[in-house]
Structure formats: structure tokens, C-alpha cells
Design a protein around this motif. Structure first.
Motif, PDB file in Angstrom:
ATOM      1  N   GLY A  21       0.826  -1.189   0.000  1.00  0.00           N
ATOM      2  CA  GLY A  21       0.000   0.000   0.000  1.00  0.00           C
ATOM      3  C   GLY A  21       0.853   1.228   0.000  1.00  0.00           C
ATOM      4  N   CYS A  22       2.109   1.060  -0.261  1.00  0.00           N
ATOM      5  CA  CYS A  22       3.048   2.162  -0.078  1.00  0.00           C
ATOM      6  C   CYS A  22       3.253   3.008  -1.319  1.00  0.00           C
ATOM      7  CB  CYS A  22       4.389   1.617   0.395  1.00  0.00           C
ATOM      8  SG  CYS A  22       4.259   0.705   1.932  1.00  0.00           S
ATOM      9  N   LEU A  32       1.511  11.375   7.338  1.00  0.00           N
ATOM     10  CA  LEU A  32       1.470  12.111   8.592  1.00  0.00           C
ATOM     11  C   LEU A  32       2.870  12.402   9.133  1.00  0.00           C
ATOM     12  CD1 LEU A  32       0.023  13.179  11.140  1.00  0.00           C
ATOM     13  CD2 LEU A  32      -0.215  10.808  11.893  1.00  0.00           C
ATOM     14  N   GLY A  33       3.774  11.434   9.035  1.00  0.00           N
ATOM     15  CA  GLY A  33       5.130  11.628   9.542  1.00  0.00           C
ATOM     16  C   GLY A  33       5.250  11.364  11.035  1.00  0.00           C
ATOM     17  N   LEU A  34       4.399  10.503  11.566  1.00  0.00           N
ATOM     18  CA  LEU A  34       4.398  10.192  12.994  1.00  0.00           C
ATOM     19  C   LEU A  34       5.700   9.520  13.395  1.00  0.00           C
ATOM     20  CD1 LEU A  34       2.491  10.219  15.491  1.00  0.00           C
ATOM     21  CD2 LEU A  34       1.872   7.876  14.872  1.00  0.00           C
ATOM     22  N   TYR A  89      14.764   2.112  14.941  1.00  0.00           N
ATOM     23  CA  TYR A  89      14.407   3.481  15.303  1.00  0.00           C
ATOM     24  C   TYR A  89      14.669   3.664  16.789  1.00  0.00           C
ATOM     25  CZ  TYR A  89      11.458   7.573  16.139  1.00  0.00           C
ATOM     26  OH  TYR A  89      10.990   8.811  16.517  1.00  0.00           O
ATOM     27  N   ASP A  90      15.487   4.660  17.125  1.00  0.00           N
ATOM     28  CA  ASP A  90      15.853   4.893  18.525  1.00  0.00           C
ATOM     29  C   ASP A  90      15.119   6.083  19.144  1.00  0.00           C
ATOM     30  OD1 ASP A  90      17.082   7.126  17.440  1.00  0.00           O
ATOM     31  OD2 ASP A  90      19.121   6.503  17.934  1.00  0.00           O
ATOM     32  N   LEU A 112       7.029   2.369   9.835  1.00  0.00           N
ATOM     33  CA  LEU A 112       7.055   2.774  11.235  1.00  0.00           C
ATOM     34  C   LEU A 112       5.770   3.512  11.612  1.00  0.00           C
ATOM     35  CD1 LEU A 112       8.614   3.033  13.929  1.00  0.00           C
ATOM     36  CD2 LEU A 112       9.579   5.172  13.034  1.00  0.00           C
ATOM     37  N   GLU A 113       5.302   4.377  10.744  1.00  0.00           N
ATOM     38  CA  GLU A 113       4.067   5.117  11.026  1.00  0.00           C
ATOM     39  C   GLU A 113       2.880   4.178  11.204  1.00  0.00           C
ATOM     40  OE1 GLU A 113       1.347   7.975   8.367  1.00  0.00           O
ATOM     41  OE2 GLU A 113       3.258   8.868   8.964  1.00  0.00           O
TER      42      GLU A 113
END
Length: 184
Positions: A21-22, A32-34, A89-90, A112-113
């Protein structure tokens, strides 16, 4: 015409699988960039999951191993037993490894979002949302809206959110992500 080797065939299949779906077109609004801190999950988890992505034109599957603790989020994605994507992701930096055949449209930031929208507490998400965005949770359903418009809905088979089944329907990007977690 030369027939593709098994490696070329597998790489092509991996590419099709991960387009899931990307894929975005220039007219599609930005994500969104969450980026929530790993500790905002509130617990440490280590789980194996099977992902199914349905979108117009096809359905694809991916197996992942997910680990989250207070300091980092780690995910490894496998297709046909071969690693095709990994992310770490840290809370500040997002590191990504990708298979050479993985298209640029498949971004670790988007993975990640979706992961954080699905698993992190709604309260933590709400605090990080920009103006105009809103998240609500009623029972086993979560809804993300922007200026009143539904962007995504997530339904859960039970709690905690990372066990059992969760389904993210992304209205904005026209895909459904079903997450089946392996039982412990």
C-alpha cells in the motif's frame, strides 16, 4: 528471450509484494510523519507477525519479527525466507536496510508510522498529532481523522493490541493491512 533465474524471479516477486500500500502518486497527500519515542509504547514486546496487504490490483504477504523496548524499535521483514527490509528506530534516528530490488516507494518511515498508529496508545499518538489531526478510540476500534475526514480506521481482535489480529484500513492510500501476531 532469456527466462529469469530463480533469484530474479524471487526479487521480482519481493518487489511486487512490498509495493503493498506504499505506492504514492504525486497527487497523493503526504504521510502524517508520525515518529513516537519507543518508550511511549509503555512496555517491551517481541512478536512475530504475518502481514497481509490488500490494495486495488492485488494482495501480498510478508512475515516480520518486531521488537520494541524503551530505547528502540526493530523490525525485520522476510519474503520467502529472505530479508527484504529492516528498520531500527531509537526515537531520534530511523535506520533502514532494504533489498536492492525494493522500490523507492516502500519507505521505512511509512512502515514505522503504520506500526505506531496500530500499536502505540491513542493518548501518546494524540499528543504528537499536528493541528487538524485527531485520533479517537471506542472499544476495539481506533479512528484517525484530519479536519474531520477519516484517514484510517484500525480494528482489533482483542487486547493487548500486539496480540491476535489487527486490521488497519487506510482510506487515504487505499489499502488494508491485516496483522496476525503469532501466539506466544
Amino acid at each position: 528471450m532469456k527466462r529469469p533465474s530463480l533469484r530474479e524471479f524471487t526479487a521480482g516477486l519481493v518487489v511486487a509484494l512490498l509495493l503493498a500500500g506504499c505506492t504514492r502518486t504525486p497527487e497523493t497527500p503526504a504521510r502524517l510523519g508520525l515518529r513516537l519515542p519507543p518508550a511511549a509504547l509503555g512496555t517491551a514486546i517481541s512478536v512475530q507477525q504475518h502481514l497481509t496487504v490488500e490494495r486495488p490490483g492485488g494482495t501480498n504477504d510478508l512475515d516480520v519479527a518486531l521488537e520494541v523496548d524503551a530505547a528502540h524499535v526493530g523490525l525485520v521483514g522476510l519474503a520467502f525466507g529472505q530479508r527484504v527490509l529492516s528498520l531500527d528506530y531509537d526515537g531520534t534516528a530511523l535506520k533502514e536496510w532494504r533489498h536492492a530490488m525494493l522500490p523507492a516507494q516502500v519507505r521505512a518511515a511509512d512502515v514505522l508510522e503504520d506500526l505506531q498508529l496500530t500499536l502505540w496508545p491513542a493518548e501518546a499518538i494524540a499528543q504528537a498529532l499536528p493541528p487538524g489531526w485527531h485520533i479517537e478510540e471506542q472499544g476495539l476500534t481506533r479512528t484517525l481523522r484530519r479536519d474531520g475526514e477519516v484517514i484510517a480506521t484500525i480494528t482489533y481482535g482483542g487486547m493487548p493490541r500486539w496480540q491476535g489480529r489487527a486490521v488497519l484500513d487506510n482510506v487515504r492510500y487505499h489499502y488494508r493491512l491485516t496483522i496476525e501476531s503469532a501466539s506466544e
